[in-house]
Design a protein around this motif. Structure first.
Motif, PDB file in Angstrom:
ATOM      1  N   PRO A 453      28.638  82.847  19.547  1.00 18.16           N
ATOM      2  CA  PRO A 453      29.559  82.423  18.483  1.00 18.16           C
ATOM      3  C   PRO A 453      29.855  80.937  18.589  1.00 18.16           C
ATOM      4  N   VAL A 454      29.803  80.248  17.446  1.00 17.94           N
ATOM      5  CA  VAL A 454      29.970  78.800  17.444  1.00 17.94           C
ATOM      6  C   VAL A 454      30.975  78.398  16.381  1.00 17.94           C
ATOM      7  N   PRO A 455      31.588  77.223  16.503  1.00 19.48           N
ATOM      8  CA  PRO A 455      32.576  76.781  15.528  1.00 19.48           C
ATOM      9  C   PRO A 455      31.980  76.699  14.131  1.00 19.48           C
ATOM     10  N   ALA A 456      32.773  77.082  13.128  1.00 17.88           N
ATOM     11  CA  ALA A 456      32.444  77.010  11.701  1.00 17.88           C
ATOM     12  C   ALA A 456      31.331  77.939  11.292  1.00 17.88           C
ATOM     13  N   GLN A 457      30.738  78.669  12.204  1.00 21.19           N
ATOM     14  CA  GLN A 457      29.747  79.669  11.805  1.00 21.19           C
ATOM     15  C   GLN A 457      30.283  81.054  12.107  1.00 21.19           C
ATOM     16  N   ARG A 458      30.636  81.277  13.351  1.00 22.55           N
ATOM     17  CA  ARG A 458      31.308  82.504  13.739  1.00 22.55           C
ATOM     18  C   ARG A 458      32.492  82.120  14.608  1.00 22.55           C
ATOM     19  N   ARG A 459      33.627  82.618  14.335  1.00 19.37           N
ATOM     20  CA  ARG A 459      34.780  82.322  15.165  1.00 19.37           C
ATOM     21  C   ARG A 459      34.613  82.947  16.531  1.00 19.37           C
ATOM     22  N   SER A 460      35.368  82.466  17.497  1.00 18.46           N
ATOM     23  CA  SER A 460      35.391  83.119  18.801  1.00 18.46           C
ATOM     24  C   SER A 460      35.971  84.509  18.610  1.00 18.46           C
ATOM     25  N   ARG A 461      35.860  85.340  19.620  1.00 17.52           N
ATOM     26  CA  ARG A 461      36.345  86.706  19.470  1.00 17.52           C
ATOM     27  C   ARG A 461      37.849  86.737  19.155  1.00 17.52           C
ATOM     28  N   GLU A 462      38.575  85.817  19.773  1.00 14.94           N
ATOM     29  CA  GLU A 462      40.008  85.785  19.501  1.00 14.94           C
ATOM     30  C   GLU A 462      40.264  85.414  18.040  1.00 14.94           C
ATOM     31  N   ALA A 463      39.547  84.401  17.557  1.00 15.81           N
ATOM     32  CA  ALA A 463      39.727  83.981  16.165  1.00 15.81           C
ATOM     33  C   ALA A 463      39.257  85.060  15.208  1.00 15.81           C
ATOM     34  N   ASP A 464      38.142  85.732  15.544  1.00 14.40           N
ATOM     35  CA  ASP A 464      37.662  86.830  14.709  1.00 14.40           C
ATOM     36  C   ASP A 464      38.738  87.906  14.590  1.00 14.40           C
ATOM     37  N   SER A 465      39.358  88.211  15.714  1.00 13.41           N
ATOM     38  CA  SER A 465      40.391  89.237  15.701  1.00 13.41           C
ATOM     39  C   SER A 465      41.563  88.822  14.821  1.00 13.41           C
ATOM     40  N   THR A 466      41.967  87.550  14.918  1.00 12.23           N
ATOM     41  CA  THR A 466      43.056  87.041  14.100  1.00 12.23           C
ATOM     42  C   THR A 466      42.696  87.087  12.619  1.00 12.23           C
ATOM     43  N   GLN A 467      41.459  86.708  12.319  1.00 11.12           N
ATOM     44  CA  GLN A 467      41.013  86.694  10.930  1.00 11.12           C
ATOM     45  C   GLN A 467      40.991  88.109  10.339  1.00 11.12           C
ATOM     46  N   LEU A 468      40.459  89.058  11.100  1.00  8.24           N
ATOM     47  CA  LEU A 468      40.412  90.437  10.623  1.00  8.24           C
ATOM     48  C   LEU A 468      41.822  91.003  10.449  1.00  8.24           C
ATOM     49  N   ARG A 469      42.729  90.590  11.347  1.00  8.12           N
ATOM     50  CA  ARG A 469      44.099  91.071  11.224  1.00  8.12           C
ATOM     51  C   ARG A 469      44.746  90.543   9.947  1.00  8.12           C
ATOM     52  N   ALA A 470      44.436  89.282   9.603  1.00  8.94           N
ATOM     53  CA  ALA A 470      44.974  88.717   8.359  1.00  8.94           C
ATOM     54  C   ALA A 470      44.413  89.454   7.147  1.00  8.94           C
ATOM     55  N   GLN A 471      43.115  89.798   7.189  1.00  5.09           N
ATOM     56  CA  GLN A 471      42.522  90.550   6.081  1.00  5.09           C
ATOM     57  C   GLN A 471      43.175  91.922   5.945  1.00  5.09           C
ATOM     58  N   ARG A 472      43.383  92.561   7.072  1.00  4.94           N
ATOM     59  CA  ARG A 472      44.017  93.895   7.070  1.00  4.94           C
ATOM     60  C   ARG A 472      45.445  93.805   6.519  1.00  4.94           C
ATOM     61  N   GLU A 473      46.145  92.741   6.961  1.00  6.23           N
ATOM     62  CA  GLU A 473      47.522  92.569   6.514  1.00  6.23           C
ATOM     63  C   GLU A 473      47.596  92.333   5.011  1.00  6.23           C
ATOM     64  N   ALA A 474      46.654  91.572   4.463  1.00  7.04           N
ATOM     65  CA  ALA A 474      46.631  91.316   3.024  1.00  7.04           C
ATOM     66  C   ALA A 474      46.430  92.611   2.249  1.00  7.04           C
ATOM     67  N   LEU A 475      45.556  93.479   2.753  1.00  9.36           N
ATOM     68  CA  LEU A 475      45.331  94.770   2.086  1.00  9.36           C
ATOM     69  C   LEU A 475      46.582  95.652   2.159  1.00  9.36           C
ATOM     70  N   LYS A 476      47.262  95.623   3.285  1.00 10.45           N
ATOM     71  CA  LYS A 476      48.473  96.430   3.423  1.00 10.45           C
ATOM     72  C   LYS A 476      49.554  95.976   2.432  1.00 10.45           C
ATOM     73  N   VAL A 477      49.708  94.660   2.301  1.00  8.19           N
ATOM     74  CA  VAL A 477      50.702  94.140   1.376  1.00  8.19           C
ATOM     75  C   VAL A 477      50.350  94.553  -0.053  1.00  8.19           C
ATOM     76  N   ALA A 478      49.059  94.486  -0.411  1.00  5.31           N
ATOM     77  CA  ALA A 478      48.639  94.849  -1.771  1.00  5.31           C
ATOM     78  C   ALA A 478      48.878  96.319  -2.050  1.00  5.31           C
ATOM     79  N   LEU A 479      48.720  97.170  -1.043  1.00  5.59           N
ATOM     80  CA  LEU A 479      48.919  98.605  -1.238  1.00  5.59           C
ATOM     81  C   LEU A 479      50.397  98.979  -1.198  1.00  5.59           C
ATOM     82  N   GLN A 480      51.153  98.356  -0.307  1.00  4.48           N
ATOM     83  CA  GLN A 480      52.547  98.737  -0.119  1.00  4.48           C
ATOM     84  C   GLN A 480      53.509  97.981  -1.053  1.00  4.48           C
TER      85      GLN A 480
END
Length: 621
Positions: A453-480
């Motif tokens: 994983p490299v900058p601007a192509q794939r985030r580090s695992r920590e950043a990937d996790s943060t990004q996926l959490r933000a996506q999940r949170e956006a979906l939760k807000v849209a549903l709830q």
């Protein structure tokens, strides 16, 4: 049986022979001070010369691998000669008539000992070379002379390179050599003749133009023969088979004529054929050599390195020339696999319009050949460009595959300073940061099959996790909280959602009419779940509808905007990188309209990135 060579004669050979001359035919030697000469050892690979020769004492020694001895030892070790054969070869060079003694000490004068096998094969080849050269003047050889003349080679050129003609007879050479005292087994071992179905011995080469192939000392060790007649069913070029003398992986045509100039200039030009070597030499490029019916390989490299004095301090230059056709391109790519064995820099000169150096000289003269060689490109750059050309850089997938293709090539470049230059250049062409490409190169050097994983192509695992959490949170807000999230959520399509199930849920929200038009409650959740095309996504909708948000208070518009800014930012940053790469591949003077259009889009996208960066400052952590 012949006796042993008298000890006094062996010592006379040692005293008379110039060891520097003998070794200098195989290794470029330079003054090392104190009466010593130094070169690259022919017995092992090395980057710095540790092979020393002391002419005053007639000895050599390698401080790298420990080999050493005198001129006799050198021939026995490097050429695989027996002791007696090595002494006889050196005695012949020095004009010494050896004396032999039998077991009782009685003297046998003259050439009482039968020469060794390799010496006999060399003598047979020398006779054959003279025979073929003489036949080139026969009336029958007119077609061969015309072949040479059509390519700009006159009588003097033919004589200089030893060109000859194999006559239209089954056993013309065989009869000639048998009359000279050579036996059938010797001619077969030399590859000059072969058994016919009838059992008789016939010539290997017939009705062909012939070039003698010589080793670095000038001794003929084989032949290359070119087809001249349409009814000749053989290959276009036919070479001597593998023999005790001729090993194609170690043979370079023209090395006997080029070695001194190679040593003097520190440069060698590698071409593809006999006529190309002739054309280069006659055009003023006397450092050209060619392989004989095989690809350029590691053994060829070892030979040339010794003549180039190819060391860390030498600064030599190797230029490969190949036709511009597909075969030439493949040969060039294969040469790149071998070029890393050189310490010196390697280059490629691609002939224009598919012409080889011989054709170039015919059509445009000697100056065009010299210009071709001088207009060379670094071989690594050629290889990189060739790989990149296979991919569509206007797509993210193409840029990714191009990065993966060139990373191993850059990882193998020996000059780290050059790597830094190439990283900056090719990162721009690929629309990537230099650090991103550098990381991919490091991954390739470490032997990983894909870049880490490299900058601007794939985030580090920590950043990937943060990004996926933000996506999940956006979906939760849209549903709830669809009425709160709707105006912002619906404006961002499914592109930023990198998880397939998250993307499927986002598409289901759109299929259900969008969050802005929905009212919170079970009906909304059911509508989104029903719009899912996959069971996993449908189950995820129900899960997200009840999962707690990552905040301890009721969501507001600021929270929603920061979430959506966080998930959009990587997409827009990728667009910026894509636009930069496309701009770098355009010529502003010839593609002005497209350049200005892309430049405007870049400015807009960069502004969008800055806006998202500001909004995402308060995003979910």
């Amino acid at each position: 049986m012949a006796g042993r060579i008298r000890d006094a004669d062996i010592q006379l050979v040692r005293d008379r022979v110039d060891i520097a001359e003998i070794i200098g035919e195989r290794v470029t030697l330079r003054n090392a001070g104190g009466g010593n000469l130094k070169g690259l050892c022919p017995f092992h690979d090395e980057r710095s010369p540790s092979f020393n020769v002391t002419p005053a004492r007639g000895v050599y020694h390698c401080f790298g691998c420990g080999v050493g001895g005198d001129a006799i030892t050198f021939l026995t070790e490097l050429d695989g000669l027996g002791f007696v054969e090595a002494v006889e070869r050196l005695a012949a060079r020095a004009g010494i008539n050896l004396t032999y003694e039998d077991v009782d000490g009685r003297v046998q004068r003259g050439p009482a000992a039968k020469p060794g096998l390799k010496q006999r094969l060399l003598e047979a080849h020398a006779e054959a070379a003279d025979f073929y050269a003489a036949r080139l003047t026969d009336a029958e050889a007119r077609i061969g002379r015309r072949f040479l003349a059509d390519r700009g080679f006159g009588r003097d050129a033919a004589a200089h390179f030893g060109c000859g003609y194999a006559p239209d007879a089954w056993d013309a050479l065989t009869k000639h050599l048998r009359a000279k005292g050579f036996g059938a087994e010797e001619l077969t071992d030399a590859g000059l003749a072969k058994p016919a179905r009838s059992g008789s011995l016939i010539d290997r080469f017939r009705r062909r133009l012939v070039w003698p192939i010589r080793d670095s000392s000038g001794a003929t060790i084989g032949f290359g023969a070119r087809k001249l007649f349409d009814d000749d069913q053989g290959p276009k070029y036919l070479n001597t088979p593998e023999t005790a003398l001729y090993k194609k992986s170690q043979v370079l045509y023209g090395i006997d004529l080029a070695r001194k100039e190679i040593a003097k200039s520190g440069r060698v030009v590698i071409v593809e054929g006999y006529t190309d070597v002739m054309a280069c030499h006659l055009a003023g490029v006397p450092v050209a050599v060619a392989t004989c019916g095989t690809a350029f390989g590691p053994e060829h490299t070892r030979i040339l390195r010794r003549f180039l004095f190819d060391s860390d301090d030498a600064g030599g230059r190797i230029v490969f020339t190949f036709d511009g056709d597909d075969a030439g391109q493949r040969a060039a790519a294969k040469a790149f696999d071998t070029e890393q064995r050189f310490v010196s820099q390697t280059y490629i000169a691609v002939t224009p319009d598919g012409q080889d150096p011989c054709e170039l000289r015919q059509n445009r003269g000697d100056a065009a050949v010299r210009e071709l060689i001088e207009r060379h490109t670094p071989l690594v750059q050629f290889a990189l460009d060739r790989e990149i050309a296979k991919h569509d850089l206007d797509t993210a997938e193409g840029r990714l595959h191009a990065t993966r293709a060139i990373a191993p090539l850059l990882a193998g470049v020996k000059d780290r300073g050059l790597v830094e230059e190439y990283l900056g250049d090719y990162a721009g062409r690929l629309g990537k940061d230099k650090a991103e490409l550098q990381s991919a190169v490091k991954a390739a050097a470490a032997g990983r099959s894909a870049p880490e994983p490299v900058p601007a192509q794939r985030r580090s695992r920590e950043a990937d996790s943060t990004q996926l959490r933000a996506q999940r949170e956006a979906l939760k807000v849209a549903l709830q909280h669809p009425q709160l999230a709707g105006p912002y959520f619906d404006a961002v399509d499914a592109t930023p959602y990198t998880d397939p199930n998250y993307r499927a849920v986002r598409e289901a929200v759109a299929a259900a009419g969008g969050a802005a038009a929905a009212a919170a409650g079970a009906n909304w959740i059911a509508a989104v779940a029903a719009a899912c095309t996959e069971l996993a996504a449908s189950a995820l909708v129900n899960e997200l509808a009840v999962e707690e948000l990552f905040i301890d208070h009721e969501p507001d518009a600021v929270y929603v905007r920061t979430l959506l800014a966080r998930i959009q930012r990587p997409v827009v940053e990728a667009e910026v990188a894509d636009l930069k790469g496309r701009l770098q591949r355009l010529n502003p003077s010839t593609d002005k309209d497209e350049y200005m259009s892309l430049f405007g889009k870049l400015m807009s996208s960069e502004q969008h990135v800055r806006s998202l960066r500001d909004q995402a400052a308060n995003a979910v952590e």
